[in-house]
Design an enzyme around this catalytic site. Structure first.
Site, PDB file in Angstrom:
ATOM      1  N   LYS A  79       0.849  -1.198   0.000  1.00 42.19           N
ATOM      2  CA  LYS A  79       0.000   0.000   0.000  1.00 42.19           C
ATOM      3  C   LYS A  79       0.881   1.243   0.000  1.00 42.19           C
ATOM      4  O   LYS A  79       1.874   1.312   0.732  1.00 42.19           O
ATOM      5  CB  LYS A  79      -0.908  -0.045   1.234  1.00 42.19           C
ATOM      6  CG  LYS A  79      -1.908   1.092   1.343  1.00 42.19           C
ATOM      7  CD  LYS A  79      -2.820   0.850   2.542  1.00 42.19           C
ATOM      8  CE  LYS A  79      -3.850   1.930   2.726  1.00 42.19           C
ATOM      9  NZ  LYS A  79      -4.801   1.626   3.836  1.00 42.19           N
ATOM     10  N   SER A 148      -9.336   2.291   1.726  1.00 45.33           N
ATOM     11  CA  SER A 148      -8.001   2.821   1.477  1.00 45.33           C
ATOM     12  C   SER A 148      -6.990   1.775   1.030  1.00 45.33           C
ATOM     13  O   SER A 148      -5.969   2.112   0.454  1.00 45.33           O
ATOM     14  CB  SER A 148      -7.484   3.546   2.719  1.00 45.33           C
ATOM     15  OG  SER A 148      -7.238   2.670   3.779  1.00 45.33           O
ATOM     16  N   SER A 172     -10.544  -0.983   6.353  1.00 44.01           N
ATOM     17  CA  SER A 172      -9.891  -0.919   5.053  1.00 44.01           C
ATOM     18  C   SER A 172      -9.036  -2.117   4.670  1.00 44.01           C
ATOM     19  O   SER A 172      -8.302  -2.053   3.694  1.00 44.01           O
ATOM     20  CB  SER A 172      -9.045   0.358   4.967  1.00 44.01           C
ATOM     21  OG  SER A 172      -9.887   1.484   4.927  1.00 44.01           O
TER      22      SER A 172
END
Length: 444
Positions: A79, A148, A172
């Site tokens: 991420k 996210s 998330s």
């Protein structure tokens, strides 16, 4: 078989046995990305040459007879809030465009120790919060992949990588995994270091993982876990052996609890019916409980902590770049700045009480069963989906895993969430494996 379709466990074993090379695997993943990422947009940064150089080095190490790690030669997506010294980390916002960290995050160090190939950075929402990203769901490009950690979930679902890392401050990890039809696992708060990861809430932020099998999320979580004295949530004691737990057979049939929360009226009919069918299969092994009013109130407690702390942690960025903050996030910041210190401290006290409640609760139960999300992934213009079905478990720092067990009315995946006691992640994964086997027997 296309190497890109291998699970991480399969790929690691084949690399160890010399059946494939890391370069073979990374090339296959890059080919899959080239074929499909034009529609999915899972990647914020991808340097194929750099990925192949890492893979070639892992192959050289193996040929030389040196030690190899549990993820040797296996590509992992990160991420884009996880710092990487060799790649940009732009945090989903123009505020940090071109940002290149000086050092790797703690979990990147752990991945390199395990022999993983850092494939690239996956798309996140603006500062890992509310504003939807441009990533699309691999099952239906008109739909959201979730919150996210959207790029990480989508990349795994599309077979771009067998493993990816995300974070969860509310929902998330679990929600995007549910929408994308993959496994998502958020270990107990404190098991995985957050050093070098964008901090939006020191009290709530947690690292989670995505994969296409239960054993794979356990394998990656084991590799990432470890004490970090710079992280205030990290604890200095042994961690549960998650891969071993996921592979074990439950010695007795586990007992489950289900809380009929007032916000379950937000569930879509297909999600509700599917969850009911799962619980019907469990029969006497599940106990339905009516929650106290204070339990539903924990949703507001999480919001108070999150909004107060993101304003505290990112105050300088917001003040210096207000015009580059989306109107959606501006509204949250304005609301967060109206939260008093007393309100915040009261919320932290309630959070501590919730942690104590669940520590006592699991004396009688092996796991809580709950929805992972409201249903199938909504259309992208409707947002990233409702995180409320994850909020309580994140607030309490409990290990949570979502299993891709259900299919909705539009033939899209819907996950089922299991929550276990803190620091007994191995038992939760063992229970999850038992549930999968039990449901497979029922449908055989």
């Amino acid at each position: 078989m296309d190497p890109a379709s291998l699970t991480a466990q399969e790929a690691a074993q084949q690399i160890r046995q010399g059946l494939i090379s890391s370069v073979d695997l990374v090339k296959a993943c890059l080919a899959r990305i080239e074929q499909t990422d034009g529609a999915i947009h899972a990647w914020a940064h991808l340097d194929p040459e750099q990925a192949l150089e890492q893979a070639a080095e892992m192959d050289r190490i193996k040929r030389a007879g040196f030690g190899i790690g549990a993820l040797h030669g296996v590509p992992v997506g990160l991420k884009d809030i996880v710092d990487t010294a060799s790649m940009p980390t732009e945090r989903g916002t123009p505020i940090f465009a071109g940002r290149r960290p000086d050092a790797d995050a703690g979990i990147v160090e752990r991945l390199r120790d395990a022999g993983a190939v850092i494939m690239g950075k996956t798309v996140t929402t603006e500062l890992a919060f509310l504003n939807p990203s441009h990533t699309r769901n691999p099952h239906d490009a008109d739909r959201t992949p979730g919150g996210s950690s959207s790029g990480s979930a989508a990349a795994v679902a599309a077979h771009h990588v067998p493993l990816a890392v995300g974070t969860q401050t509310n929902g998330s990890v679990i929600r995007p995994a549910s929408f994308c039809g993959v496994y998502g696992f958020k270990p107990t708060r404190g098991i995985i270091s957050r050093r070098g990861i964008l901090q939006t809430s020191v009290s709530l932020d947690q690292v989670g993982v995505f994969a296409r099998s239960l054993g794979d999320v356990a394998l990656l979580a084991d590799a990432l876990g470890g004490h970090d004295q710079t992280d205030p949530a990290s604890f200095a004691r042994p961690r549960p052996a998650m891969a071993r737990g996921a592979a074990e057979t439950a010695p007795v049939e586990p007992d489950f609890a289900f809380f009929d929360m007032p916000f379950h009226d937000r569930l879509a009919s297909d999600a509700r019916e599917g969850l009911e069918a799962v619980m019907e299969t469990l029969g006497e092994q599940i106990t339905r409980l009516q929650p106290a009013d204070t339990m539903a109130g924990l949703v507001a407690v999480q919001a108070t902590i999150h909004e107060y702390e993101i304003c505290m942690h990112l105050a300088d960025s917001f003040d210096a770049h207000w015009s580059q903050v989306s109107p959606l996030l501006q509204g949250v910041v304005e609301r967060g700045r109206r939260i008093s210190k007393t309100q915040y401290e009261d919320a932290l006290a309630v959070k501590a009480s919730a942690e104590k409640f669940f520590a006592d609760f699991f004396v009688e139960f092996d796991a809580i069963i709950a929805p992972s999300a409201a249903g199938e992934a909504p259309l992208s213009e409707q947002g990233t989906g409702d995180p409320v079905f994850c909020t309580l478990w994140t607030l309490a720092g409990l290990p949570s895993v979502t299993l891709p067990l259900l299919v909705g009315d539009n033939d899209l995946p819907i996950g089922v969430q299991l929550i276990g006691p803190a620091e007994k992640d191995d038992r939760l994964l063992r229970t999850a494996g038992w549930l999968q086997d039990r449901l497979a027997e029922e449908t055989a």
